[in-house]
Design a protein around this motif. Sequence first.
Motif, PDB file in Angstrom:
ATOM      1  N   GLU A 171      46.348  30.237  32.310  1.00  0.00           N
ATOM      2  CA  GLU A 171      44.972  30.740  32.300  1.00  0.00           C
ATOM      3  C   GLU A 171      44.011  29.693  32.854  1.00  0.00           C
ATOM      4  N   ASP A 172      44.206  28.440  32.479  1.00  0.00           N
ATOM      5  CA  ASP A 172      43.362  27.368  33.009  1.00  0.00           C
ATOM      6  C   ASP A 172      43.501  27.276  34.525  1.00  0.00           C
TER       7      ASP A 172
ATOM      8  N   ARG B  95      41.835  30.266  36.299  1.00  0.00           N
ATOM      9  CA  ARG B  95      40.374  30.161  36.315  1.00  0.00           C
ATOM     10  C   ARG B  95      39.918  29.198  37.406  1.00  0.00           C
TER      11      ARG B  95
ATOM     12  N   ALA C  53      40.641  30.634  41.015  1.00  0.00           N
ATOM     13  CA  ALA C  53      39.760  31.744  41.391  1.00  0.00           C
ATOM     14  C   ALA C  53      38.469  31.238  42.035  1.00  0.00           C
ATOM     15  N   GLU C  54      38.056  30.028  41.687  1.00  0.00           N
ATOM     16  CA  GLU C  54      36.852  29.458  42.284  1.00  0.00           C
ATOM     17  C   GLU C  54      37.052  29.115  43.757  1.00  0.00           C
TER      18      GLU C  54
ATOM     19  N   LEU D 279      46.180  34.757  38.039  1.00  0.00           N
ATOM     20  CA  LEU D 279      45.102  34.602  39.006  1.00  0.00           C
ATOM     21  C   LEU D 279      44.592  35.960  39.474  1.00  0.00           C
TER      22      LEU D 279
ATOM     23  N   ARG E  73      41.865  37.417  37.570  1.00  0.00           N
ATOM     24  CA  ARG E  73      40.565  36.786  37.807  1.00  0.00           C
ATOM     25  C   ARG E  73      39.944  37.263  39.121  1.00  0.00           C
TER      26      ARG E  73
ATOM     27  N   ASP F  33      47.451  21.838  35.402  1.00  0.00           N
ATOM     28  CA  ASP F  33      46.715  21.774  34.138  1.00  0.00           C
ATOM     29  C   ASP F  33      46.649  20.337  33.643  1.00  0.00           C
TER      30      ASP F  33
ATOM     31  N   ALA G 179      42.868  21.562  36.168  1.00  0.00           N
ATOM     32  CA  ALA G 179      42.061  22.543  35.453  1.00  0.00           C
ATOM     33  C   ALA G 179      41.765  22.051  34.045  1.00  0.00           C
TER      34      ALA G 179
ATOM     35  N   PRO H 260      36.060  24.505  29.565  1.00  0.00           N
ATOM     36  CA  PRO H 260      35.017  24.619  30.576  1.00  0.00           C
ATOM     37  C   PRO H 260      33.690  24.079  30.050  1.00  0.00           C
TER      38      PRO H 260
END
Length: 290
Positions: free
Chosen positions: A89-90, A93, A96-97, A116, A119, A251, A272, A276
Amino acid sequence: MSDNQNLLAEQRRALILDEVRRRGGVRVNELTRRLNVSDMTVRRDLDALARQGVVEKVHGGAVPVAEAEATTHEPGFEAKSALELSAKEDIARAAAEMAARGSAIALAGGTTAYALAQRLVDVPDLTIVTNSVRVAEVFHSAQRAAPGTPARPGAATVVLTGGVRTPSDTLVGPVADAAIRSLHFDVLFIGVHGISAEAGLSTPNLAEAETNRHFVRSARRVVALADHTKWGTVGLSSFATLDEVDALVTDAGLPATARAEIAERLPELVVADANPGSPGRGADGFRPVG
């Protein structure tokens, strides 16, 4: 499985092996609850089974090995999807940026690419090319959230390559390869079975390795997605050297020594952040993303 604490070691290990084979993989904490024994006892049992060559230890649990070395064993999608959930998940995220609105994106198969994809459904006007049945279904499900209604504005255009299905629910072989060769991508996001300085990116599936090579050749930018447990693992077949990779998204569990080695070889290493908004935890030269 029994909760009897007095099971003989061999009986307990037989139960564990049966569970691993039946489910395609188990986690240590699940076995401790089911067998009512300590974490240390389960880990000793898994060590014993690994020495016998009937299971492969992975971070947090084990998957079956049937008359094959670890480098050739390919767990199914369900078994892999239960591993390193928070890390995936990290990574998703952060990755996706990197996806720009309106770009053409290739998503190779695997459970991190699947995370991914969930996202990317909110990024407008993407063209997604994938050889993953699971990834394609993420976008199709998002588009048909309201049956009978037109696709939402900006919904992704999805191209599924076709091909022969693997245990990881990816499509490989000549049909997939031909489809990928005819296309050009702004960025490829690709998960790996293993990554190392010597072997680069690797997988235990020979046909998948060949399909992945076509993905790499067709992409202007290659972004590898790999949690910390993948570093130092080498699959049967390499499909890209580190020189062919533009960025690695991993990660915070990746050791500092590995980060330093990767940073020397890749243009970009993204670590990641699991929290956040918190201060970055990367060492100098690393870009932590929250």
